[in-house]
Scaffold this active site. Structure first.
Site, mmCIF file in Angstrom:
data_model
loop_
_atom_site.group_PDB
_atom_site.id
_atom_site.type_symbol
_atom_site.label_atom_id
_atom_site.label_comp_id
_atom_site.label_asym_id
_atom_site.label_seq_id
_atom_site.Cartn_x
_atom_site.Cartn_y
_atom_site.Cartn_z
ATOM 1 N N HIS A 208 0.816 -1.222 0.000
ATOM 2 C CA HIS A 208 0.000 0.000 0.000
ATOM 3 C C HIS A 208 0.843 1.263 0.000
ATOM 4 O O HIS A 208 0.410 2.304 -0.466
ATOM 5 C CB HIS A 208 -1.018 -0.045 1.140
ATOM 6 C CG HIS A 208 -2.150 -0.961 0.804
ATOM 7 N ND1 HIS A 208 -2.143 -2.289 1.122
ATOM 8 C CD2 HIS A 208 -3.273 -0.743 0.079
ATOM 9 C CE1 HIS A 208 -3.231 -2.852 0.643
ATOM 10 N NE2 HIS A 208 -3.937 -1.941 0.008
ATOM 11 N N ASP A 476 -4.614 -8.408 -4.194
ATOM 12 C CA ASP A 476 -4.751 -9.481 -3.210
ATOM 13 C C ASP A 476 -4.983 -10.825 -3.879
ATOM 14 O O ASP A 476 -4.541 -11.855 -3.375
ATOM 15 C CB ASP A 476 -5.893 -9.165 -2.244
ATOM 16 C CG ASP A 476 -5.432 -8.192 -1.173
ATOM 17 O OD1 ASP A 476 -4.327 -8.382 -0.652
ATOM 18 O OD2 ASP A 476 -6.156 -7.221 -0.906
ATOM 19 N N CYS A 523 -10.101 -3.413 -10.155
ATOM 20 C CA CYS A 523 -9.644 -2.199 -9.472
ATOM 21 C C CYS A 523 -8.266 -2.376 -8.848
ATOM 22 O O CYS A 523 -7.763 -1.486 -8.180
ATOM 23 C CB CYS A 523 -10.657 -1.725 -8.435
ATOM 24 S SG CYS A 523 -10.884 -2.896 -7.101
HETATM 25 C C1 PEP Z 1 -6.717 -5.229 -4.494
HETATM 26 O O1 PEP Z 1 -6.487 -6.052 -3.609
HETATM 27 O O2 PEP Z 1 -6.427 -5.418 -5.704
HETATM 28 C C2 PEP Z 1 -7.354 -3.937 -4.176
HETATM 29 C C3 PEP Z 1 -7.774 -3.127 -5.115
HETATM 30 O O3 PEP Z 1 -7.469 -3.591 -2.881
HETATM 31 P P1 PEP Z 1 -6.222 -3.138 -1.974
HETATM 32 O O4 PEP Z 1 -5.056 -2.911 -2.874
HETATM 33 O O5 PEP Z 1 -6.634 -1.921 -1.240
HETATM 34 O O6 PEP Z 1 -6.027 -4.322 -1.072
HETATM 35 MG MG MG Z 2 -7.367 -5.836 -1.697
#
Ligand code: PEP
Ligand code: MG
Length: 583
Positions: A208, A476, A523
């Site tokens: 992140h 993820d 996403c």
């Molecule tokens: C993902 O896991 O691809 C996602 C968009 O959520 P995050 O990156 O916030 O875990």
């Molecule tokens: Mg995620």
């Protein structure tokens, strides 16, 4: 002497500037520039705080009982001596008057410099004095906390003012931030500042911290192992965010070459800007929706500027970070969601319920976090929400109320079990019933689930029975399919978006949603990766959500693509042993 350090390329572009070293424990110290007129008062602020601490320690010394251990008195002497140390005092003054750093930033910068000298000392006794220096600096920082800086109020979050300062001749030196580690919450603080680039020793491509760096659209390299040890405060550093390389103390020839690359990049961005108002349609007429991922309501202005047709992922957890014991209440959340909705000027906004945990802890080092054996597999996202229904209900009510002001989709992260889906649905009903009872206005929302655990991708029919749309969280999904911690640079080489197993799960999810006429988007970071655009189009994806800074490059790919022709090719890629070689 020039040398380079290799890491992972996480945010494109080239930054050239002087290194500012920030220890992770110091990242929550305010960093901003002070104006000429405020330099003297800023220096007085540190001096006053130091005098307060000198008084405190002297008082402690005076009040020491006669039978107190001799070591204690000696320790207090050492602390007093460190506080009077000329190197500390003149260094801090220098950072404030020459660089216009605010008092706290100047103090921690000078501390870092002296601490390194202690580290290099042969004598063990002297080496250990670093801990004393740290305690002394902590005390001064605490003393300063009690006295708010008049400058801080004027400067906090005011990018424009900082920009003006940076254009002052004296200060026209770009700064790049180098740290061992930065949490996503730390990065969020730096979002307000004007660092030209970032480099950290740890972190993976989709950690992140890297995601926030990308959202700031400034060059960044993570996983650069010992960068924060090798680079010294004030060294000139080139951050090559395309190649994942840091070049320290570059020669004039290297500087000229990178200066040229930097200008090329700026020209390319200008060219892309012309596509802002062009609709994203393929050569064969397929319309594609390009949405924005945001962390804070203010990010919507960047989304609009980039031509996003909505927000596909509002990571609401960023409202919660660094707020332990003081989580945002219903009203505060409602206002934040409403601000994002209004910021999007009638376009849809997808708000994801909190995804706290793993590499997004509420607080940098909470006891609860330390106690977790494996946070990525632990109490994270919807699991955290379901474990604390009052907190979750507060968020649900705030989102439902905000939905009265525009088109809102509510997205739930990390679901895997039918029981979790049913509990979530019943809590949403409960939130609506509470609002009804109170006679409060709320709006309709479409309900969506993230597909980011393989178990979810393998039970799509269950998900489609309950939800209006799905959104694939590839970050993820890759982590959990391949058993690779997305934040761990030691296994970053195995984190493979093109692994056939990952592509199979993504392809099946898109196909099933398309077959049932349900909305489907991606996403995760895969959506903003121009190397993946053609494949995702060929697999039938028509809705991509990414950082605003990536939208125009992806749009360019779409404008050049023929979705019909890409379809059979995408099936070949899916069947291949080595899909990446075909992209
Ligand atoms: C993902 O896991 O691809 C996602 C968009 O959520 P995050 O990156 O916030 O875990
Ligand atoms: Mg995620």
């Amino acid at each position: 002497m020039t040398f380079s350090v290799h890491g992972l390329a996480v945010s494109r572009g080239i930054a050239i500037g002087r290194a500012v070293l920030v220890a992770s424990s110091r990242a929550d110290v305010a960093h901003y520039f002070v104006e000429d007129a405020d330099v003297r008062s800023e220096i007085h602020r540190v001096r006053d705080a130091r005098n307060t601490v000198v008084e405190e320690i002297s008082r402690l010394q005076r009040d020491l009982p006669a039978d107190a251990p001799h070591e204690l008195a000696a320790l207090l002497d050492v602390h007093l001596m460190l506080l009077q140390d000329e190197q500390l005092i003149s260094g801090v003054k220098g950072w404030i008057s020459e660089r216009h750093y605010n008092a706290e930033w100047a103090l921690t910068t000078q501390y870092e410099m002296i601490a390194r000298q202690f580290d290099e000392m042969e004598d063990e006794y002297l080496r250990e004095r670093k801990a004393d220096l740290e305690q002394v600096v902590e005390r001064v920082l605490r003393a300063m906390k009690g006295v708010a800086s008049p400058v801080q109020h004027r400067n906090q979050g005011v990018r424009k003012q900082q920009k003006e300062l940076l254009h002052d001749d004296k200060l026209d030196v770009p700064l790049v931030l180098v740290a061992h580690d930065l949490s996503p919450a730390d990065m969020l603080q730096f979002k307000q500042s004007l660092f030209a680039g970032f480099a950290t020793d740890v972190g993976g491509r989709t950690s992140h911290t890297a995601i926030v760096a990308r959202s700031m659209d400034i060059p960044a390299v993570v996983g650069a192992r010992s960068a924060s040890q090798l680079i010294k405060q004030d060294d000139w550093v080139i951050i090559d965010g395309d190649a994942g390389v840091l070049i320290v103390d570059p020669s004039p020839i290297i500087l000229a070459e990178y200066g040229f690359k930097q200008r090329q990049g700026a020209l390319e961005r200008e060219r892309l800007n012309r596509l802002r108002h062009t609709p994203a349609v393929t050569l064969d007429g397929q319309k594609v929706e390009l949405l924005a991922n945001i962390e804070m309501p203010e990010d919507t202005s960047g989304a609009i500027q980039a031509g996003a047709v909505g927000v596909g992922l509002f990571r609401s957890e960023f409202l919660f970070m660094g707020r332990i014991g003081n989580l945002p209440d219903e009203e505060e959340q409602y206002l934040a969601y409403r601000q994002a909705i209004e910021g999007m000027q009638g376009l849809p906004v997808t708000i994801r319920t909190v995804d706290i945990g793993a590499d997004k802890p509420l607080e940098r080092h909470t006891k609860a976090q330390e106690a977790q054996l494996n946070p990525a597999l632990g109490l994270r996202a919807i699991r955290w929400s379901l474990a604390d229904p009052p907190m979750f209900l507060t968020q649900l009510r705030a989102i439902l109320r905000a939905a009265a002001h525009g088109q809102v989709n509510l997205l739930v992260p990390m679901l895997a079990h039918a029981s979790e889906i049913r509990q979530t649905m019943s809590l949403i009903d409960h939130a609506r019933a509470t609002l009804d009872n109170k006679g409060q206005v709320y709006g309709p929302v479409k309900l969506g689930a993230m597909i980011e655990i393989p178990a979810a991708a393998l039970t799509l029919k269950l998900f489609l029975k309950y939800f209006d749309f799905l959104s694939i969280g590839t970050n993820d999904l890759i982590q959990y399919t391949l058993a690779i911690d997305r934040a761990d640079e030691a296994v970053a080489h195995l984190y493979d978006p093109c692994h056939p197993a990952v592509l199979r799960l993504v392809a099946d999810t898109i196909a099933e949603c398309n077959a049932q006429g349900k909305g489907i988007s991606v996403c995760g970071e895969m959506a903003g990766d121009v190397n993946m655009t053609r494949l995702l189009l060929g697999l039938g994806l028509r809705c991509f959500s990414m950082h605003p800074s990536q939208i125009l490059s992806v749009k360019q790919q779409i404008l050049r693509a023929d979705a019909g022709k890409l379809q059979p090719w995408a099936q070949e890629v899916l069947a291949s042993e080595d899909p990446a070689s075909l992209l």
